[in-house]
Motif scaffolding. Structure first.
Motif, PDB file in Angstrom:
ATOM      1  N   THR B  38       0.852  -1.177   0.000  1.00 12.00           N
ATOM      2  CA  THR B  38       0.000   0.000   0.000  1.00 12.00           C
ATOM      3  C   THR B  38       0.885   1.223   0.000  1.00 12.00           C
ATOM      4  N   LEU B  39       0.690   2.066  -0.971  1.00 11.42           N
ATOM      5  CA  LEU B  39       1.466   3.298  -1.030  1.00 11.42           C
ATOM      6  C   LEU B  39       0.581   4.457  -0.579  1.00 11.42           C
ATOM      7  N   ILE B  41       0.292   8.292  -0.209  1.00 11.03           N
ATOM      8  CA  ILE B  41       0.910   9.509  -0.729  1.00 11.03           C
ATOM      9  C   ILE B  41       0.294  10.694  -0.019  1.00 11.03           C
ATOM     10  N   LEU B 233       2.222  -2.752  -6.765  1.00 17.32           N
ATOM     11  CA  LEU B 233       1.643  -2.153  -5.571  1.00 17.32           C
ATOM     12  C   LEU B 233       0.137  -2.340  -5.621  1.00 17.32           C
ATOM     13  N   LEU B 236      -3.120   2.285  -3.965  1.00 20.39           N
ATOM     14  CA  LEU B 236      -2.595   3.641  -3.868  1.00 20.39           C
ATOM     15  C   LEU B 236      -3.594   4.465  -3.072  1.00 20.39           C
ATOM     16  N   ASP B 257       3.860   7.290   2.991  1.00 19.08           N
ATOM     17  CA  ASP B 257       5.044   6.652   2.418  1.00 19.08           C
ATOM     18  C   ASP B 257       5.741   7.486   1.363  1.00 19.08           C
ATOM     19  N   ALA B 258       5.031   8.464   0.815  1.00 18.75           N
ATOM     20  CA  ALA B 258       5.624   9.174  -0.316  1.00 18.75           C
ATOM     21  C   ALA B 258       5.147  10.608  -0.355  1.00 18.75           C
ATOM     22  N   LEU B 522      10.583   8.944  -0.481  1.00 22.08           N
ATOM     23  CA  LEU B 522       9.788   7.741  -0.344  1.00 22.08           C
ATOM     24  C   LEU B 522      10.362   6.868   0.746  1.00 22.08           C
ATOM     25  N   ILE B 526      10.229   0.783  -0.597  1.00 20.83           N
ATOM     26  CA  ILE B 526       9.735   0.783  -1.974  1.00 20.83           C
ATOM     27  C   ILE B 526      10.919   0.820  -2.918  1.00 20.83           C
ATOM     28  N   VAL B 540       4.329   4.446 -11.659  1.00 26.04           N
ATOM     29  CA  VAL B 540       4.151   3.825 -10.344  1.00 26.04           C
ATOM     30  C   VAL B 540       3.762   2.353 -10.457  1.00 26.04           C
ATOM     31  N   TRP B 543       6.711   0.233  -9.728  1.00 30.37           N
ATOM     32  CA  TRP B 543       7.338   0.246  -8.409  1.00 30.37           C
ATOM     33  C   TRP B 543       6.882  -0.993  -7.650  1.00 30.37           C
ATOM     34  N   ASP B 554       1.011  -2.956   4.310  1.00 31.77           N
ATOM     35  CA  ASP B 554       1.101  -3.549   2.976  1.00 31.77           C
ATOM     36  C   ASP B 554       0.312  -4.839   2.862  1.00 31.77           C
TER      37      ASP B 554
END
Lengths: 324, 558, 308
Positions: B38-39, B41, B233, B236, B257-258, B522, B526, B540, B543, B554
């Motif tokens: 899981t990203l 942002i 990933l 998002l 995370d980002a 980040l 990742i 992305v 990634w 995650d």
């Protein structure tokens, strides 16, 4: 007692109705039709048509008012211009968060305040009393949001003991449906509730100390002392019971403070409650939300007073006797 | 006996320990392997509507680029000339029938997320939408060289151009994200901005739309059947914050995370100090400027009482010490641009002539125009009117608010009274678009090449769209067209561009403040991170998070 | 800060001290005065208030820089406290001490002005309601109930949301107009009790106009709670203004107010905490002093203690 309560209830409803009317008039004063916004933002034509139909915007003021009241009674608080969903839904999502914050703050407020007030009263005029009294006065005089900023900086950013704002871990706990998620929620709730609670506790402590000292001077306490009962028992059992009445008043008075404080504290901690909703709505000139929030806030204040009055009636037999 | 004593210290400590223990044993999800993750942002700013045709916000583009596909995408070199360096996306191959006819063959595997196949009709429909005057797409000026888009069969699309120029292919593929005609055909053209589809879109890209909680978060989930390869990933999540500064704070606190840009040197220091974060520098595609409104606020038929005067604008540009401002706000992380350009533009030429900082000359100019302080209040006036204007700034950008305050003071020393209008981001955009401002501080995230971005923002074709200040100069536009069409050598083209921009600089439609160098940050877990400067999340889907570095967040399956 | 500034600050402190001593000497002999100064925080509170007011009035003497002057944005932004800048500089290179002093002018000024509006309105409404009674009283008190039901912050936020651009003067007026409800109740209660006293009945029977009776006979006796609520009112307004400025709806840039100084310093809190901490402390101190004075005044002017 029942008759008195019914009368108070009727009065409360009348007040709420007056607030509703006042809100309607103010909104109307600002601009007659939601199809013309203060900053000239164009509204989609079908939204405009729907609003006109629902509120009779092309009809005289009286008709619009009646339709507005009707919509309110149906629970239709309008459509948010920035969130693109009914205001009632947005409020339903955020109100519980503010409620949790206020409730926790209230609990902290009263437990801390009571404890402090009793401790101070027991050590009247001694150094600890004066020092604590001044500290309480200082905390009570702080801007609530400033205290929040300081707590956030120290305990959130610098020390990392608490999260830096937000309601919960978005990913792991989108709903509070398990024990770890409940704990996560409590962990996020800690700092904002502490901010509101500390400022309130300072106030409560002052009142409680004064009330307790007042009561302690009265006859029945002297009697208890004369009977040879230990000081702690005298203070805690006999005096305190009677000195708790101001707490009820404070409870009723705390609602406006909590609601106002919620606005600022929620902004500092990004706590998605009604206060933050109102602030974002203001910044986006989303007046349906702001007026709805003002209405809800007023209803809560009135409810708080009503509740306090009822509790007072229950607690103080003298009032009950007078009423019947 | 009832007691109101506070609980003893021991009980409190025990309770706290218990609480911490419980928090520590957070729920563990079940996802394992290569396709988890899981990203989160963190971003200051929120999409307005998830329809790429009608939105020019960078954050919207970040989201919609995961939902909708272009015909082809920029390659790693970033070369926009010719078609060799482009990567197939929706189109699996293409050829030139004639020098001005381009034929695309769509990939038959492409599917909309409701199951229907992506057809040539969708492409033709998309072109129709992007160029429809009722829809008022900000990208329309960039598509002006395309004469027509027709379909040959269900998988073949034909683009016909009016003339040849080096970036024909780029113009055909870069701007349009192909939209589902079967779902959008019924939406009235003038109501695209408020269409329900824009809040719950259905696309054909690597990610699917899941949920959008206004003001809080937006979630996308990977489409495991994506025909160009399943994204590693799994999810998002964009987390919306009050501004970029708060976003960085959340990153450092590991709630996110980002982050796309760290913006200031102290943020970069905070990220460097954190051993769990990795910093990725990349060429900045953003430039910021103060734009003057050359039309009267709220009435585009009349000229602005102040800013329609070219000499006044030039004096204002000369009043500002842009170098000092860039240094104070950004440290070494941005430069003063020599015109409306980002550091990504290949036309960046520090030799471009522009109005230098010269307060003495600016003061003389103002006096010559009749602006003198006749009543001793420190503010110049003329015919009883003070030299005053309002500067529109969005509250979501701490950088722009800082600049606003610095500029306010610099103008005050010149005898100009500036009041700040600090409004929410959406109010800012609405007022900018409607022309209801005197001056504003805006930031553009530019395309990889100036040939589309500059016409959109600085020519007549951008009126009512991205050209908020309504600046137009036919001489400038003629040289601009020559520069865009220049088929000869790169250096020759660069010289033509420089000439065009020097014309624009002399007109002073804006004060060009900063062009950033970007630093993304980040979380270290990742890997395979590739950032394309023009759109940092474009890749992305490549990634990933190695299976042995998955965290609890995650592993959550949903 | 140069020598002259330090001398001026010292002078202000001395002046405040002298004021406290003088007040104590003149007023402290009578019973109310003794009750006032019996509170250990009363004298320090008067000193604090006196100091801030003096410093605010003498702002140009006490400050080396103008409050909006960005001294050197490249080298002197976010500078920690030093001999030249006793309270450091803010993110825009402005001297925090200078902004604090001029901000005192604005914050205290807004507090006093809004309080004046609130107290005047409250006195008028409460006086009229208590004096005329019956339907006048009933209507006005229902109005007060409604006013008390709406939290002040929400009322103000609603107005700011509905009107695009609210000038500061109007905002101050509105702050005052949303804060008189409690005062009016207090005044009304006092008026009701005083009204029945003999000298008032005498005046009325002599045919004096109501306004004259209220002003000359009733109000002076009701002065005590009015003064106390005025002192508290200033504090509340200052906190309210701080909150509004923090949300971006208060005093606009570049004019300094203690509230918008906190807001300016917030983004740089981690790097330069003094920018937000100092104005917050200032607000807390002044409001605390006001609360202490109000407490002492309440005790001093309490008519029940007169007879004890």
């Amino acid at each position: 007692m029942a008759a008195w309560l019914v009368r108070r209830l009727a009065a409360s409803i009348a007040i709420v109705w007056a607030v509703v009317t006042l809100t309607f008039l103010i909104v109307h004063l600002a601009h007659g039709s939601p199809c013309g916004q203060p900053d000239g933002r164009p509204i989609a034509p079908e939204v405009c048509a729907d609003l006109t139909r629902r509120f009779g915007l092309d009809r005289p003021l009286g008709v619009q008012y009646v339709k507005y009241l009707g919509a309110l009674l149906r629970g239709d608080l309008g459509e948010s211009l920035s969130l693109h969903r009914p205001v009632a839904d947005a409020l339903a999502d955020t109100l519980p968060n503010t409620f949790m914050l206020a409730l926790t703050a209230l609990i902290l407020d009263f437990t801390l305040g009571l404890a402090l007030g009793v401790y101070q009263a027991a050590r009247e005029r001694r150094f600890s009393d004066i020092a604590l009294g001044n500290a309480a006065l200082f905390v009570n005089s702080m801007p609530t949001f400033w205290l929040g900023l300081v707590l956030l900086l120290v305990f959130g950013q610098r020390l990392g003991w608490f999260p830096v704002g937000g309601l919960r871990d978005l990913v792991l706990c989108p709903r509070v449906d398990s024990l770890p998620c409940a704990a996560d929620f409590a962990w996020h709730l800690a700092l904002p509730a502490l901010t509101l609670g500390l400022v309130g506790a300072a106030n409560t402590a002052r009142y409680q100390r004064a009330a307790l000292l007042d009561v302690v001077r009265q006859d029945f306490v002297r009697t208890a002392r004369a009977k040879g009962l230990p000081e702690r028992r005298v203070l805690l059992v006999h005096a305190l019971r009677n000195a708790l009445l101001p707490l009820i008043t404070l409870f009723g008075l705390s609602f406006p403070f909590l609601l106002t404080g919620a606005v600022l504290v929620e902004t500092v901690f990004a706590w998605p409650g009604m206060g933050l909703l109102a602030v974002n709505a203001i910044l986006q000139r989303d007046y349906p939300i702001v007026t709805a929030a003002a209405l809800v806030a007023s209803v809560m204040v009135v409810l708080g007073n009503l509740l306090a009055d009822a509790l007072y009636g229950v607690a103080d037999p003298r009032i009950r006797a007078r009423a019947t | 006996m009832p007691t109101t004593r506070p609980p003893s210290l021991l009980t409190a400590a025990a309770a706290l320990a218990g609480l911490l223990l419980v928090i520590g044993c957070a729920r563990k999800g079940g996802c394992t392997g290569d396709y988890c993750g899981t990203l989160v942002i963190a971003t200051g700013g929120e999409p307005d509507v998830l329809l790429p045709a009608v939105s020019d916000r960078a954050i919207t583009r970040d989201v919609t680029d995961q939902l909708f596909l272009k015909l082809a995408d920029l390659g790693p070199s970033g070369n926009t000339i010719g078609d060799e360096d482009f990567q197939p996306l929706l189109a699996e191959r293409w050829e030139w029938d004639t020098p001005t006819t381009l034929v695309f063959h769509l990939d038959p595997r492409a599917r909309w997320q409701d199951g229907r196949a992506v057809t040539a009709a969708d492409v033709a429909f998309t072109y129709d939408i992007y160029t429809d005057s009722l829809v008022r797409s900000p990208f329309r000026p960039s598509l002006r060289h395309i004469a027509a888009v027709t379909t040959r069969d269900s998988l073949t699309v034909v683009f016909r151009f009016r003339q040849r120029f080096p970036e024909m292919f780029y113009a055909a593929v870069y701007h349009m994200r192909i939209l589902p005609s079967h779902l959008l055909r019924e939406v009235p053209r003038s109501q695209w901005r408020s269409a329900a589809f824009g809040r719950a879109p259905v696309g054909d890209g690597p990610y699917r739309f899941v949920a959008w909680r206004a003001g809080e978060s937006l979630e996308l989930a990977a489409d495991s059947t994506f025909f160009l390869g399943r994204p590693h990933l799994r999810r998002l999540i964009w987390r919306f914050t009050a501004d970029q500064q708060v976003a960085v704070t959340q990153l450092v606190a590991h709630d996110a995370d980002a982050v796309e840009v760290l913006v200031t040197p102290d943020n970069r220091e905070r990220a460097r100090a954190d051993t769990q974060l990795a910093i990725y520098p990349y060429k900045g595609a953003a430039y910021g400027y103060v734009g003057f409104n050359l039309a009267a606020p709220g009435d585009t038929t009349k000229p602005h009482p102040l800013f329609s005067d070219r000499e006044l604008r030039r004096a204002l540009v000369m009043s500002v010490d842009r170098g000092a401002l860039v240094h104070t706000v950004f440290g070494d992380m941005a430069k003063v641009p020599p015109g409306p350009m980002s550091q990504l533009y290949w036309i960046w030429d520090p030799e471009t002539r522009e109005l230098a900082h010269d307060s003495a000359r600016a003061a003389r100019s103002l006096t010559r125009l009749g602006w003198v302080d006749s009543d001793g209040d420190g503010i110049r006036d003329r015919d009883g009117h003070p030299l005053a204007f309002r500067l529109l700034v969005p509250t979501t950008s701490a950088v722009r608010r800082q600049y606003a305050r610095f500029l306010q003071e610099q103008f005050r020393t010149m005898g100009i009274d500036v009041q700040l209008d600090e409004v929410d981001f959406s109010v800012f955009n609405e007022r900018a678009r409607a022309g209801r401002f005197d001056a504003l501080i805006n930031v553009w995230n530019t395309d990889p090449t100036p040939s589309s971005g500059i016409p959109e923002s600085w020519t007549r074709a951008g009126f009512g769209r991205s050209n908020y200040g309504r600046y137009e100069n036919p001489a400038f536009e003629r040289v601009l067209d020559r520069a865009v069409a220049a088929v000869s050598s790169r250096d020759e083209a660069k010289r033509t561009w420089r000439a065009a921009l020097e014309l624009l600089n002399q007109d002073a439609p804006a004060i060009f403040l900063f062009a950033t160098e970007n630093y993304a940050a980040l979380h270290k877990r990742i890997v395979d991170v590739r950032i394309r400067p023009d759109s940092w999340l474009a890749l992305v889907r490549t990634w990933r998070i190695p299976a042995d570095r998955l965290t609890d967040r995650d592993r959550v399956e949903r | 800060m140069n020598v002259g500034n330090w001398l001026a600050v010292g002078g202000a402190a001395v002046l405040a001290l002298v004021a406290v001593v003088e007040i104590r000497r003149r007023v402290g002999t009578g019973a109310p005065g003794r009750r006032f100064f019996r509170h250990p925080t009363a004298a320090p509170a008067v000193f604090v208030l006196g100091f801030f007011v003096t410093v605010a009035l003498a702002a140009p003497l006490v400050t080396p820089y103008q409050p909006y002057l960005q001294i050197d944005i490249t080298r002197l932004a976010n500078h920690p406290p030093s001999s030249q800048f006793p309270l450091g500089t803010d993110p825009f290179g402005r001297d925090v001490w200078s902004r604090l002093v001029f901000g005192a002018r604005i914050s205290l000024g807004i507090g006093a002005l809004a309080m004046l509006v609130a107290v005047t309105t409250g006195v008028v409404v409460g006086g009229v309601a208590g004096y005329f009674r019956r339907w006048v009283d009933a209507t006005l008190m229902r109005l007060v109930d409604v006013g008390l039901a709406m939290p002040r912050m929400f009322m103000l936020l609603m107005v700011v949301a509905l009107w695009e651009h609210v000038p500061l003067a109007v905002l101050v007026l509105l702050i005052g107009l949303t804060g008189w409800f409690g005062t009016s109740r207090l005044v009304r209660a006092e008026v009701l009790s005083v009204r029945e006293r003999e000298f008032v009945a005498a005046a009325r029977s002599l045919g004096a106009e109501p306004a004259r009776v209220i002003l000359r006979h009733v109000l002076p006796n009701a002065a005590a709670p009015i003064i106390v609520s005025a002192a508290l009112g200033i504090g509340n307004v200052m906190l309210l203004e701080a909150g509004l400025s923090f949300l971006g709806m208060g005093v606009p840039s570049p004019a300094p107010s203690w509230g918008n100084m906190i807001a300016d310093g917030w983004p740089k809190m981690a790097v330069a905490p003094w920018c937000s901490t100092v104005p917050g402390l200032a607000i807390s101190l002044v409001v605390m002093a006001l609360n202490a004075v109000a407490d002492a005044l309440r005790d001093a002017l309490d008519p029940r203690k007169e007879t004890a």
